[in-house]
Each structure stands twice: as C-alpha cells, then as structure tokens.
Design a protein around this motif. Structure first.
Motif, PDB file in Angstrom:
ATOM      1  N   VAL A  55      -2.674 -46.605 -77.348  1.00  0.00           N
ATOM      2  CA  VAL A  55      -1.354 -46.019 -77.590  1.00  0.00           C
ATOM      3  C   VAL A  55      -1.597 -44.799 -78.457  1.00  0.00           C
ATOM      4  CG1 VAL A  55       0.943 -46.340 -78.575  1.00  0.00           C
ATOM      5  CG2 VAL A  55      -0.256 -48.286 -77.524  1.00  0.00           C
ATOM      6  N   ASP A  82      -0.386 -40.315 -79.240  1.00  0.00           N
ATOM      7  CA  ASP A  82       0.524 -39.200 -78.983  1.00  0.00           C
ATOM      8  C   ASP A  82      -0.213 -37.864 -78.817  1.00  0.00           C
ATOM      9  OD1 ASP A  82      -0.245 -38.807 -81.613  1.00  0.00           O
ATOM     10  OD2 ASP A  82       1.760 -38.358 -82.342  1.00  0.00           O
ATOM     11  N   ARG A 103       2.864 -42.282 -76.672  1.00  0.00           N
ATOM     12  CA  ARG A 103       3.942 -42.297 -77.670  1.00  0.00           C
ATOM     13  C   ARG A 103       4.581 -40.922 -77.605  1.00  0.00           C
ATOM     14  NH1 ARG A 103       8.089 -42.272 -80.312  1.00  0.00           N
ATOM     15  NH2 ARG A 103       8.201 -42.832 -82.503  1.00  0.00           N
ATOM     16  N   SER A 114       9.811 -45.318 -78.862  1.00  0.00           N
ATOM     17  CA  SER A 114       9.826 -45.973 -80.163  1.00  0.00           C
ATOM     18  C   SER A 114       8.814 -47.110 -80.114  1.00  0.00           C
ATOM     19  CB  SER A 114      11.207 -46.526 -80.494  1.00  0.00           C
ATOM     20  OG  SER A 114      11.497 -47.622 -79.663  1.00  0.00           O
ATOM     21  N   PHE A 115       8.334 -47.513 -81.276  1.00  0.00           N
ATOM     22  CA  PHE A 115       7.362 -48.589 -81.296  1.00  0.00           C
ATOM     23  C   PHE A 115       7.974 -49.922 -80.909  1.00  0.00           C
ATOM     24  CE2 PHE A 115       4.864 -45.696 -84.120  1.00  0.00           C
ATOM     25  CZ  PHE A 115       3.835 -45.506 -83.202  1.00  0.00           C
ATOM     26  N   LEU A 127       7.116 -50.869 -77.486  1.00  0.00           N
ATOM     27  CA  LEU A 127       5.731 -51.267 -77.261  1.00  0.00           C
ATOM     28  C   LEU A 127       5.610 -52.775 -77.088  1.00  0.00           C
ATOM     29  CD1 LEU A 127       2.787 -50.420 -77.034  1.00  0.00           C
ATOM     30  CD2 LEU A 127       2.649 -50.529 -79.528  1.00  0.00           C
TER      31      LEU A 127
END
Length: 86
Positions: A40, A42, A60, A77-78, A81
């Motif tokens: 995960v 960004d 992300r 948003s987490f 996840l």
C-alpha cells in the motif's frame, strides 16, 4: 524525517497495521527479498516499481498519483483498506 512524518500521518489516520512498514528508496527489492505480496503506497515510483515486480499494489490516493494508469485498486482512506485485508 520522512519516516517520522509518515508514522505521525499513519497514527493520526489510524492505519490498521503499523508493525510492518518499509522505509526504502527501493521498496520493490526489499519487498521481493522479504516475500511481500501486497504493498500500500502513494508514491508513483514505488507503485510502478512494485507493480512491475509482480507485487500487488493498492494505491493510496493522492494528488501526485492520480495520473497513474495501472490496474491497481485505489483507496481514498485507510478505513477502506480493511475490506482488502479481511
């Protein structure tokens, strides 16, 4: 500095798993050597490198990665996840 900023960000947004974080300019090499199968991230460089190495990537979402055209799942948003990890 990047490590501390990242940890503070993850804590603030209650990232569900903070024990297995990798801080490296070569995440693809580290992930492959450790047998990591899911990343995960960004950062476009890490996303592309890991994807090209055969690692499943969840992007992300951030302004700087919206132009990536890879067949990867994207989270905003987490909390999203959790649905990929359960």
């Amino acid at each position: 500095e990047v490590k501390n900023t990242t940890i503070q960000y993850l804590n603030r947004y209650e990232f569900p798993q903070r024990e297995n974080l990798i801080f490296s300019a070569k995440k693809d090499l580290i992930c492959n050597s450790l047998g990591v199968t899911l990343l995960v991230d960004d950062q476009p460089k890490h996303i592309i490198d890991c994807y090209n190495s055969g690692i499943e990537v969840i992007i992300r979402d951030q302004m700087w990665n919206r132009n990536l055209n890879l067949p990867c799942n994207r989270i905003y948003s987490f909390s999203e996840l959790r649905s990929y990890l359960c």
